[in-house]
Design an enzyme around this catalytic site. Sequence first.
Site: not given
Length: 254
Positions: A12, A14, A98, A100, A170, A176, A216
């Site tokens: 991904n 992003k 996702h 985010e 996730e 991240g 990660s």
Amino acid sequence: MNKQRKLIIAGNWKMNKTVAEALDLVNGLKRELANIKEVDIVVCPPFTALPAVSQSILDSNIRLGAQNMSEHNVGAYTGEIAAAMLKEFSVRYVVLGHSERRQYQLESDALIAKKALAAHTASLKPIVCVGETLAEREAGSTEAVVARQVKGSLAGLSKDQMEETIVAYEPVWAIGTGKTATTEQAQEVHAFIRKMLTELFDEAIAKRVRIQYGGSVKPANARELMAQPDVDGALVGGASLEVRSFSDIVKNSI
Ligand code: 13P
């Protein structure tokens, strides 16, 4: 590999990579990963790079995913991208819900469920993301949160559609941050998700659905994570932005 479910390793990207940068990355991946048959490899560039990357991977073992799509098919939805528009560039997968997007665009489980249905209608395979925040984990509500997201985000899918859906676990606190879930933590939640799929659909389907881990993932931890019985792949963010690290994750997963 003795897993009954073929691993799927997806990058991904992003909001990273111009078209030129995306082509550089994918050309490198094509060279490094040309002989890999044991794993389904997917890259999810930003929308603007989909046409160029799509052309570039035509003759390769790399498949294309998008990072989001609209729940609507067509019409007055400024700034949105419909499933049919993704299909024009041979996109096969689409990441939905996702964390985010849940956080910054306030996407709800109900919206994600609508998007998943729209994806299936267009024969795109949704990668539906779920995962708890650090506060939720520390409060002991990981299973309650994941259960609510799984149930809500997959609501209305038929058994056939579920079989073609990928779930990505996730944990938000691992995205991240450099903090990876331990193999035990990942396996525990993956097994919980599979148990939920058995209850919501049936055992045969639950066994076949691929459940990816994201947060990660790096070359150094991929092997151990992918060896867990209920971990069927990875959704990689930061480490998918470079040829070396993403190729090593793919190779270490076999
Ligand atoms: P990182 O691999 O950068 O933690 O991101 C994970 C992720 O969000 C993949 O969708």
